[in-house]
Motif scaffolding. Structure first.
Motif, PDB file in Angstrom:
ATOM      1  N   VAL A  71       0.851  -1.187   0.000  1.00  0.00           N
ATOM      2  CA  VAL A  71       0.000   0.000   0.000  1.00  0.00           C
ATOM      3  C   VAL A  71       0.886   1.237   0.000  1.00  0.00           C
ATOM      4  O   VAL A  71       1.712   1.421   0.898  1.00  0.00           O
ATOM      5  N   LYS A  72       0.715   2.075  -1.000  1.00  0.00           N
ATOM      6  CA  LYS A  72       1.450   3.336  -1.054  1.00  0.00           C
ATOM      7  C   LYS A  72       0.630   4.375  -0.299  1.00  0.00           C
ATOM      8  O   LYS A  72      -0.423   4.815  -0.750  1.00  0.00           O
ATOM      9  N   LEU A  73       1.100   4.751   0.870  1.00  0.00           N
ATOM     10  CA  LEU A  73       0.343   5.648   1.731  1.00  0.00           C
ATOM     11  C   LEU A  73       0.407   7.078   1.218  1.00  0.00           C
ATOM     12  O   LEU A  73       1.490   7.583   0.904  1.00  0.00           O
ATOM     13  N   PRO A  74      -0.723   7.752   1.162  1.00  0.00           N
ATOM     14  CA  PRO A  74      -0.694   9.179   0.819  1.00  0.00           C
ATOM     15  C   PRO A  74      -0.006   9.966   1.925  1.00  0.00           C
ATOM     16  O   PRO A  74      -0.041   9.578   3.101  1.00  0.00           O
ATOM     17  N   ALA A  75       0.630  11.069   1.563  1.00  0.00           N
ATOM     18  CA  ALA A  75       1.417  11.829   2.534  1.00  0.00           C
ATOM     19  C   ALA A  75       0.553  12.413   3.636  1.00  0.00           C
ATOM     20  O   ALA A  75       0.919  12.378   4.807  1.00  0.00           O
ATOM     21  N   ALA A  76      -0.577  12.961   3.295  1.00  0.00           N
ATOM     22  CA  ALA A  76      -1.434  13.611   4.293  1.00  0.00           C
ATOM     23  C   ALA A  76      -2.893  13.405   3.905  1.00  0.00           C
ATOM     24  O   ALA A  76      -3.555  14.322   3.414  1.00  0.00           O
ATOM     25  N   PRO A  77      -3.423  12.208   4.101  1.00  0.00           N
ATOM     26  CA  PRO A  77      -4.814  11.942   3.708  1.00  0.00           C
ATOM     27  C   PRO A  77      -5.791  12.807   4.489  1.00  0.00           C
ATOM     28  O   PRO A  77      -5.635  13.013   5.693  1.00  0.00           O
ATOM     29  N   LYS A  78      -6.790  13.306   3.813  1.00  0.00           N
ATOM     30  CA  LYS A  78      -7.793  14.187   4.434  1.00  0.00           C
ATOM     31  C   LYS A  78      -9.187  13.573   4.416  1.00  0.00           C
ATOM     32  O   LYS A  78     -10.014  13.906   5.255  1.00  0.00           O
ATOM     33  N   ARG A  79      -9.442  12.688   3.453  1.00  0.00           N
ATOM     34  CA  ARG A  79     -10.781  12.124   3.288  1.00  0.00           C
ATOM     35  C   ARG A  79     -10.689  10.602   3.507  1.00  0.00           C
ATOM     36  O   ARG A  79     -10.479   9.854   2.564  1.00  0.00           O
ATOM     37  N   ILE A  80     -10.847  10.219   4.772  1.00  0.00           N
ATOM     38  CA  ILE A  80     -10.588   8.836   5.167  1.00  0.00           C
ATOM     39  C   ILE A  80     -11.899   8.069   5.330  1.00  0.00           C
ATOM     40  O   ILE A  80     -12.850   8.555   5.938  1.00  0.00           O
ATOM     41  N   PHE A  81     -11.916   6.874   4.779  1.00  0.00           N
ATOM     42  CA  PHE A  81     -13.051   5.953   4.942  1.00  0.00           C
ATOM     43  C   PHE A  81     -12.535   4.723   5.666  1.00  0.00           C
ATOM     44  O   PHE A  81     -11.708   3.980   5.142  1.00  0.00           O
ATOM     45  N   ALA A  82     -12.994   4.518   6.915  1.00  0.00           N
ATOM     46  CA  ALA A  82     -12.534   3.396   7.728  1.00  0.00           C
ATOM     47  C   ALA A  82     -13.731   2.808   8.475  1.00  0.00           C
ATOM     48  O   ALA A  82     -13.895   3.031   9.671  1.00  0.00           O
ATOM     49  N   PRO A  83     -14.599   2.073   7.774  1.00  0.00           N
ATOM     50  CA  PRO A  83     -15.816   1.563   8.397  1.00  0.00           C
ATOM     51  C   PRO A  83     -15.528   0.669   9.588  1.00  0.00           C
ATOM     52  O   PRO A  83     -14.656  -0.188   9.551  1.00  0.00           O
ATOM     53  N   TYR A  84     -16.263   0.883  10.655  1.00  0.00           N
ATOM     54  CA  TYR A  84     -16.162   0.179  11.926  1.00  0.00           C
ATOM     55  C   TYR A  84     -14.888   0.518  12.697  1.00  0.00           C
ATOM     56  O   TYR A  84     -14.592  -0.083  13.722  1.00  0.00           O
ATOM     57  N   LEU A  85     -14.154   1.505  12.223  1.00  0.00           N
ATOM     58  CA  LEU A  85     -12.976   1.993  12.941  1.00  0.00           C
ATOM     59  C   LEU A  85     -13.149   3.449  13.356  1.00  0.00           C
ATOM     60  O   LEU A  85     -12.183   4.124  13.714  1.00  0.00           O
ATOM     61  N   GLU A  86     -14.383   3.924  13.325  1.00  0.00           N
ATOM     62  CA  GLU A  86     -14.649   5.325  13.658  1.00  0.00           C
ATOM     63  C   GLU A  86     -14.231   5.658  15.085  1.00  0.00           C
ATOM     64  O   GLU A  86     -13.760   6.774  15.360  1.00  0.00           O
ATOM     65  N   ASP A  87     -14.407   4.720  15.998  1.00  0.00           N
ATOM     66  CA  ASP A  87     -14.011   4.923  17.390  1.00  0.00           C
ATOM     67  C   ASP A  87     -12.525   5.272  17.465  1.00  0.00           C
ATOM     68  O   ASP A  87     -12.125   6.261  18.098  1.00  0.00           O
ATOM     69  N   CYS A  88     -11.695   4.478  16.798  1.00  0.00           N
ATOM     70  CA  CYS A  88     -10.247   4.724  16.793  1.00  0.00           C
ATOM     71  C   CYS A  88      -9.900   6.053  16.124  1.00  0.00           C
ATOM     72  O   CYS A  88      -9.031   6.791  16.608  1.00  0.00           O
ATOM     73  N   LEU A  89     -10.559   6.341  15.020  1.00  0.00           N
ATOM     74  CA  LEU A  89     -10.285   7.603  14.327  1.00  0.00           C
ATOM     75  C   LEU A  89     -10.555   8.803  15.229  1.00  0.00           C
ATOM     76  O   LEU A  89      -9.774   9.759  15.271  1.00  0.00           O
ATOM     77  N   LEU A  90     -11.662   8.745  15.955  1.00  0.00           N
ATOM     78  CA  LEU A  90     -12.007   9.854  16.843  1.00  0.00           C
ATOM     79  C   LEU A  90     -10.961  10.025  17.939  1.00  0.00           C
ATOM     80  O   LEU A  90     -10.654  11.146  18.347  1.00  0.00           O
ATOM     81  N   LYS A  91     -10.404   8.919  18.412  1.00  0.00           N
ATOM     82  CA  LYS A  91      -9.343   9.010  19.423  1.00  0.00           C
ATOM     83  C   LYS A  91      -8.094   9.703  18.869  1.00  0.00           C
ATOM     84  O   LYS A  91      -7.287  10.242  19.617  1.00  0.00           O
ATOM     85  N   LEU A  92      -7.948   9.672  17.547  1.00  0.00           N
ATOM     86  CA  LEU A  92      -6.819  10.341  16.893  1.00  0.00           C
ATOM     87  C   LEU A  92      -7.165  11.763  16.467  1.00  0.00           C
ATOM     88  O   LEU A  92      -6.341  12.445  15.865  1.00  0.00           O
ATOM     89  N   GLY A  93      -8.385  12.184  16.757  1.00  0.00           N
ATOM     90  CA  GLY A  93      -8.810  13.530  16.373  1.00  0.00           C
ATOM     91  C   GLY A  93      -9.243  13.633  14.929  1.00  0.00           C
ATOM     92  O   GLY A  93      -9.210  14.719  14.340  1.00  0.00           O
ATOM     93  N   ILE A  94      -9.676  12.512  14.343  1.00  0.00           N
ATOM     94  CA  ILE A  94     -10.043  12.474  12.927  1.00  0.00           C
ATOM     95  C   ILE A  94     -11.519  12.110  12.769  1.00  0.00           C
ATOM     96  O   ILE A  94     -12.002  11.179  13.415  1.00  0.00           O
ATOM     97  N   LYS A  95     -12.213  12.833  11.904  1.00  0.00           N
ATOM     98  CA  LYS A  95     -13.563  12.446  11.505  1.00  0.00           C
ATOM     99  C   LYS A  95     -13.505  11.862  10.097  1.00  0.00           C
ATOM    100  O   LYS A  95     -12.882  12.459   9.208  1.00  0.00           O
ATOM    101  N   PRO A  96     -14.115  10.715   9.879  1.00  0.00           N
ATOM    102  CA  PRO A  96     -14.083  10.116   8.541  1.00  0.00           C
ATOM    103  C   PRO A  96     -14.942  10.910   7.559  1.00  0.00           C
ATOM    104  O   PRO A  96     -15.815  11.686   7.960  1.00  0.00           O
ATOM    105  N   VAL A  97     -14.706  10.708   6.289  1.00  0.00           N
ATOM    106  CA  VAL A  97     -15.494  11.391   5.266  1.00  0.00           C
ATOM    107  C   VAL A  97     -16.906  10.808   5.194  1.00  0.00           C
ATOM    108  O   VAL A  97     -17.859  11.483   4.792  1.00  0.00           O
ATOM    109  N   VAL A  98     -17.036   9.539   5.581  1.00  0.00           N
ATOM    110  CA  VAL A  98     -18.333   8.872   5.627  1.00  0.00           C
ATOM    111  C   VAL A  98     -18.207   7.741   6.648  1.00  0.00           C
ATOM    112  O   VAL A  98     -17.126   7.199   6.848  1.00  0.00           O
ATOM    113  N   GLN A  99     -19.301   7.387   7.326  1.00  0.00           N
ATOM    114  CA  GLN A  99     -19.219   6.401   8.409  1.00  0.00           C
ATOM    115  C   GLN A  99     -20.043   5.145   8.121  1.00  0.00           C
ATOM    116  O   GLN A  99     -21.003   5.166   7.354  1.00  0.00           O
ATOM    117  N   TRP A 100     -19.643   4.057   8.774  1.00  0.00           N
ATOM    118  CA  TRP A 100     -20.380   2.798   8.731  1.00  0.00           C
ATOM    119  C   TRP A 100     -21.778   3.003   9.303  1.00  0.00           C
ATOM    120  O   TRP A 100     -21.985   3.788  10.240  1.00  0.00           O
TER     121      TRP A 100
END
Length: 333
Positions: A71-100
């Motif tokens: 996986v080639k990681l983008p340098a600074a992703p802004k629009r993240i889709f991580a279904p069922y991982l929203e809890d973890c994203l919020l702990k990192l201060g991130i809101k997903p672009v769309v949620q499960w």
């Protein structure tokens, strides 16, 4: 398979960031900062090296996900889709672009934190690539191998796609991996320290009333009644984090079917019940009306508690913290 239109999703933007620090003594330029190298430990791949000179850090790096995909990681992703991982994203201060979501409802225990975030329905399985494409994600993270087998090829054509084998199996490790992938390792470390402190405080409170005691989680679902073990979700918190003992039925297993015949074997001092989807009500009434139920230790002591499935079946530190709050509130009078 979905063909990309106008090159959408086929190319990942490259960004180059240069970080320069002026030394207080003199005018020499030195590089400041480096990537935290925890991908090697957590996902099997070394983090990209960062030069100690003033040369710019690489904009991208390539890692292998838990399924072996590069996986080639983008340098600074802004629009993240991580279904069922929203809890973890919020702990990192991130809101997903769309949620499960199941239908139109996302995780109920995250309703406030995810207010305004659109939903994608997973009730019939992984959403179509066309449905996801409308949200233009620049990084996709799938939480288990089952998702990958059904949608990896088409999803990876939309944006770089990282797949966990089973992200809910060890949410603390998952949080650290996500922190590294998303450039949020510091936030992941802070969240972990706060969580560890909460565990320590909860255990100290429980030691006054529940030391040496056993607990059981009985899940009443449409397909039957089961007891949760200690590996996932609330079972992990109850037994591995808070140290409450397990009954024999789940000492070596992660779950066990529950019937009237085995009720005498549930020698728990505390029983937590989950009415999944509100569809276990009839089974709960039937079981609790039985003479056998009334002879169980936890029942005789008045230590049976119905709890909220929303976070007791949630996989993330926010859910785990809410579970700890429930246990302390119910057991420490």
């Amino acid at each position: 398979m979905v063909q990309t239109a106008d090159g959408l999703g086929a190319f990942i933007r490259r960004h180059t960031a240069a970080f320069l620090c002026f030394a207080l003594a003199g005018s020499l330029l030195t590089a400041c900062g480096s990537h935290k190298e925890n991908v090697q430990e957590l996902s099997g791949q070394p983090a990209a090296a960062v030069s100690s000179s003033a040369a710019p850090a690489p904009a991208e790096r390539t890692v292998k996900d838990e399924m072996g995909n590069e996986v080639k990681l983008p340098a600074a992703p802004k629009r993240i889709f991580a279904p069922y991982l929203e809890d973890c994203l919020l702990k990192l201060g991130i809101k997903p672009v769309v949620q499960w979501a199941n239908g139109t409802e996302g995780h109920p225990y995250l309703k406030v934190e995810l207010q305004g975030v659109p939903t994608l329905d997973f009730s019939s399985g992984l959403p179509s690539p066309e449905a996801l494409l409308a949200y233009n994600p620049d990084f996709i993270i799938l939480h288990n191998a089952n998702y990958a087998s059904k949608g990896y090829e088409s999803y990876s054509k939309i944006a770089p796609t990282y797949v966990f084998n089973n992200a809910t199996g060890d949410v603390e490790k998952t949080l650290a991996v996500l922190g590294d992938l998303l450039g949020k390792s510091s936030e992941a470390d802070q969240a972990q320290k706060a969580y560890d402190q909460k565990v320590t405080e909860a255990k100290a409170k429980l030691a006054k009333v529940a030391e040496g005691k056993k607990a059981s989680i009985i899940r009443f679902a449409p397909r039957g009644i089961s007891m949760m073990g200690a590996n996932y979700f609330a079972g992990h918190v109850l037994h591995q984090e808070l140290g409450l003992g397990k009954v024999k039925l789940v000492e070596k297993e992660n779950s066990a079917n529950v019937s009237m015949e085995i009720l005498p074997d549930i020698d728990a001092d505390y029983i937590f019940t989950i009415n999944q989807g509100g569809q276990g009500t009839d089974r709960i009434k039937e079981m609790m009306a039985s003479p056998i139920w009334k002879t169980m230790p936890a029942v005789k002591q008045g230590h049976v508690y119905e709890v909220d499935e929303a976070h007791w079946l949630g996989g993330g530190l926010i859910a785990y913290e809410k579970i700890m709050d429930d246990v302390v509130r119910l057991l420490v009078k």
